[in-house]
Scaffold this active site. Structure first.
Site, PDB file in Angstrom:
ATOM      1  CG  ASP A   1     -12.601 -10.729   8.886  1.00  0.00           C
ATOM      2  OD1 ASP A   1     -11.277 -10.325   9.714  1.00  0.00           O
ATOM      3  OD2 ASP A   1     -12.108 -10.845   7.806  1.00  0.00           O
TER       4      ASP A   1
ATOM      5  CB  VAL B   1      -9.429  -8.092   0.632  1.00  0.00           C
ATOM      6  CG1 VAL B   1      -9.898  -6.715   0.837  1.00  0.00           C
ATOM      7  CG2 VAL B   1     -10.154  -9.039   1.523  1.00  0.00           C
TER       8      VAL B   1
ATOM      9  NE  ARG C   1      -3.867  -2.271   1.877  1.00  0.00           N
ATOM     10  CZ  ARG C   1      -3.378  -3.427   2.515  1.00  0.00           C
ATOM     11  NH1 ARG C   1      -2.040  -3.622   3.364  1.00  0.00           N
ATOM     12  NH2 ARG C   1      -3.976  -4.581   2.115  1.00  0.00           N
TER      13      ARG C   1
ATOM     14  CG  ASN D   1     -11.848  -4.665   3.650  1.00  0.00           C
ATOM     15  OD1 ASN D   1     -10.922  -4.744   3.663  1.00  0.00           O
ATOM     16  ND2 ASN D   1     -12.691  -5.862   3.990  1.00  0.00           N
ATOM     17  CD1 TRP D   2      -8.472  -2.621   1.399  1.00  0.00           C
ATOM     18  CD2 TRP D   2      -7.134  -0.873   1.537  1.00  0.00           C
ATOM     19  NE1 TRP D   2      -8.041  -2.548   0.122  1.00  0.00           N
ATOM     20  CE2 TRP D   2      -7.146  -1.245   0.085  1.00  0.00           C
ATOM     21  CE3 TRP D   2      -6.320   0.374   1.847  1.00  0.00           C
ATOM     22  CZ2 TRP D   2      -6.581  -0.605  -0.759  1.00  0.00           C
ATOM     23  CZ3 TRP D   2      -6.021   1.035   0.740  1.00  0.00           C
ATOM     24  CH2 TRP D   2      -5.836   0.556  -0.421  1.00  0.00           C
TER      25      TRP D   2
ATOM     26  CG  ASN E   1      -9.449 -10.487  12.029  1.00  0.00           C
ATOM     27  OD1 ASN E   1      -8.977  -9.847  11.183  1.00  0.00           O
ATOM     28  ND2 ASN E   1      -9.456 -11.874  11.807  1.00  0.00           N
TER      29      ASN E   1
ATOM     30  CB  THR F   1       0.018  -6.177   2.654  1.00  0.00           C
ATOM     31  OG1 THR F   1      -0.558  -5.908   3.914  1.00  0.00           O
ATOM     32  CG2 THR F   1       0.436  -7.500   2.394  1.00  0.00           C
TER      33      THR F   1
END
Lengths: 111, 561
Positions: free
Chosen positions: B302, B534, B129, B391-392, B260, B176
């Site tokens: 999650d 993802v 990233r 999410n991210w 998580n 990552t």
């Protein structure tokens, strides 16, 4: 469920087509259990790249394209790795690879 | 590691650039500079807000590509581009490149090798990233738990550091995310809560790569919080830290989201499972955890709390207050006091049925029978799905409008936790430990880009998308919101109405992070294209089957007549 075995009959001899004989019979409880076990192994190890329910965006091979005759190629790729995929022979047992194969075949385009 | 031959030819031409150091002071001022983009998130606050206004609602239709650059990669392009003195630095999972910002010509390119086995424990995208910049160095993490510092002028390696034991891919660790550098300390997290690791955040000396500190996110036996785990389940408890945090210089606190618990299946880890799904405030010099806020105790779904906590000063009950905001994967938008983590607001900003709200006194979610059923092993229908409401992908915040611009996911799931597995470090503990199927209200509306009031969670507008956007957003002072679409469109929306004002088709899906910068009086917008990550890899979204792949870097500007 695969009952589409076709027969070529002549001179009193009937031959089932080779591809149909290779097709997987998923009707028994044992076969279903194997598929479920394969789904769990797949979700733990393969889904990351090959996608939920084998659906992905095309970055990796669409496993639903595998046909009954591709088993040896599948085993070789999983065990030894291919392209970006690492080798899995030290991680997955032959039984687990066999279970994943059953799961993949249960969702294949060509049964 | 290989370097291109071309790099050598450019060294002399750029030797003047490398002498311009990016000091800690430069990084602290990065949010206000417009010529350079020096810090992940366009400044330590993570607001992804630019004061630039040359590109505006009236002329954005004249936005055209200036150049494109191929990263020669079929994995996801999630990297945050850095800009310094007319050079753009970007990363993929196995490459770091320097590109001339005005021409798009490559200055240097470094390829990074890592063992193929590493990818066995990379659950959620073969990606990187971004990098950090510090005193003439480009510093980034590698998949196999290493940090590397490259000379920003040449790409030559200055130092490399391996994260100390037990951080190896065999034990379920991968890197990552992009580092955050604060006062000479490189702060980095890890991925791997899907592989039974014990999560951590750590700090390294930016000048030498020396390991300075490590903060585990899961307590060891006997440490405070270990009593919140059943048996010895804390030993493989997860709590990854795979998304970059933010920093407030006044309070000298780094804010970092924690992931998580492992396994996803909650039935053998009864208890709150501290400190998973929490926001940490960390002292950057020492790694001391100053405060924490746990969003989702004993999480079955999650719901990582890794989303970057965004820092701002907003009016709360008529008074200005410094806060951190997190659009949590669980569907609740948290607003916390930046100094002590006290809860100010927590409201749903998407469809949620596992909790009715958040208790303002205790800070705990008011869980429903859906949550209880999941813990008991019953089959339940849950909103949101394991993908979360976000999410991210990073939201942006405009101090002008007071709104957050959030790419959200509108997907639920059926869920059942069977008998839980026995774990060991490095063994899978994610998706295979529960049974799920996807649930949608409309299979062709799986996401929205929303303008959200941080204190109420209510949307001013919602723009629907066929599949959710996993691109981050960026907002400018001319009230334009930039984002990318999974099918490749790079778009500018009206921050006041959500109307799509401009769209350009890039060659692959966009999961990248747009930035804007200026040089010689002209404003530019840069983003990576390249499907992956993802959702693209895992979610099984039939709307995204068989897309073109390939990472490329694009820069846009207004067309000159």
């Amino acid at each position: 469920m695969h009952h589409l075995i076709t027969f070529a009959c002549g001179a009193g001899i009937c031959l089932a087509s080779a591809s149909a004989l290779l097709a997987q019979d998923n009707s028994s409880p044992e076969a279903q259990a194997k598929i479920e076990a394969g789904e769990s192994v797949y979700n733990n190890n393969c889904e990351n790249c090959h996608g939920d329910q084998l659906v992905n965006t095309g970055q990796t091979f669409d496993l639903r394209r595998l046909t009954a005759g591709d088993r040896a190629r599948f085993d070789n790729s999983v065990r030894n790795g291919k392209n970006q995929m690492p080798p899995w022979k030290d991680v997955l047992s032959n039984e687990e690879i066999d279970q994943v194969w059953s799961y993949i075949r249960s969702k294949a385009y060509q049964k | 590691m290989k370097r291109s031959a071309f790099a050598g030819a450019m060294i002399l031409a750029l030797s003047g650039v490398s002498s311009l150091a990016q000091t800690s002071q430069d990084l602290k001022a990065a949010g206000g500079t417009t010529g350079d983009v020096l810090v992940y998130g366009m400044g330590y606050s993570g607001q992804r807000f630019s004061p630039l206004t040359q590109i505006n609602k009236e002329n954005v239709s004249r936005l055209v590509p200036v150049w494109a650059y191929s990263l020669a990669d079929l994995q996801g392009g999630e990297g945050f581009p850095l800009v310094k003195d007319g050079v753009i630095y970007v990363t993929t999972h196995n490459a770091t490149v320097a590109v001339d910002a005005l021409s798009g010509k490559q200055i240097w390119r470094v390829i990074h090798e890592y063992p193929p086995e590493t990818l066995r424990v990379v659950c959620c995208g073969i990606v990187n990233r971004g990098a950090a910049i510090y005193e003439g160095m480009i510093i980034r993490a590698l998949m196999d738990d290493r940090l590397v510092a490259l000379d920003s002028a040449t790409g030559k390696e200055i130092w490399t550091a391996k994260s100390p034991d037990p951080v190896t891919h065999a034990n379920g660790y991968a890197m990552t995310g992009a580092p955050l550098i604060v006062d000479g300390v490189v702060i980095i997290g890890v991925a791997g809560a899907e592989y039974s690791h014990r999560g951590l955040v750590e700090g390294y000396d930016a000048k030498t790569g020396k390991h300075l500190w490590r903060l585990y996110t899961i307590p060891a036996e006997g440490e405070p919080g270990s009593e919140t785990w059943e048996g010895d389940s804390h030993q493989t408890g997860g709590g990854s830290s795979w998304v970059t945090g933010t920093y407030d210089a006044e309070l000298d606190l780094v804010y970092w989201g924690i992931g998580n618990p492992a396994p996803w299946n909650p039935r053998a880890r009864k208890g709150d499972n501290l400190f998973t799904n929490s926001i940490f405030a960390i002292r950057p010099k020492t790694g001391e955890r100053v405060w924490y806020y746990q969003a989702t105790p004993q999480d079955p779904f999650d719901y990582d709390a890794v989303q970057t906590p965004v820092i701002a000063t907003i009016n709360v009950d008529g008074n200005p207050r410094k806060i951190v905001m997190q659009a949590n994967r669980s569907g609740f938008l948290y607003v916390l006091d930046a100094k002590d983590g006290r809860l100010i607001a927590a409201n749903a900003y998407g469809k949620v049925n596992w909790a009715d709200g958040v208790d303002r006194e205790t800070g705990r979610p008011l869980t429903t029978d859906v949550f209880k059923g999941a813990l008991e092993g019953r089959t339940v229908t849950v909103w949101p799905s394991v993908s979360g409401v976000t999410n991210w992908q990073h939201m942006s915040f405009s101090p002008q409008t007071g709104m957050l611009y959030i790419n959200t996911i509108h997907v639920g799931m059926t869920y059942q936790a069977p008998e839980p597995p026995k774990l060991a470090p490095g063994k899978p503990s994610g998706a295979g430990t529960v049974k799920r199927t996807t649930v949608t209200e409309d299979p062709n509306v799986r996401g929205f880009l929303k303008a959200v009031d941080p204190l109420t969670g209510k949307s001013k507008w919602e723009t629907p998308y066929r599949s959710p956007n996993f691109s981050s957003t960026m907002v400018t002072a001319s009230n334009l919101v930039f984002t990318g679409v999974m099918t490749g469109e790079f778009q500018a929306l009206d921050a006041d109405t959500g109307k799509i004002l401009w769209s350009f088709q890039t060659p692959s899906g966009i999961v990248g992070q747009p930035i804007t910068w200026e040089r010689n009086g002209k404003q530019y917008v840069t983003v990576m294209s390249g499907i992956g990550g993802v959702y693209a890899q895992r979610a099984g979204d039939p709307n995204l089957e068989n897309l073109p792949t390939g990472v490329s870097l694009w820069t846009f500007a207004l067309f000159d007549k």
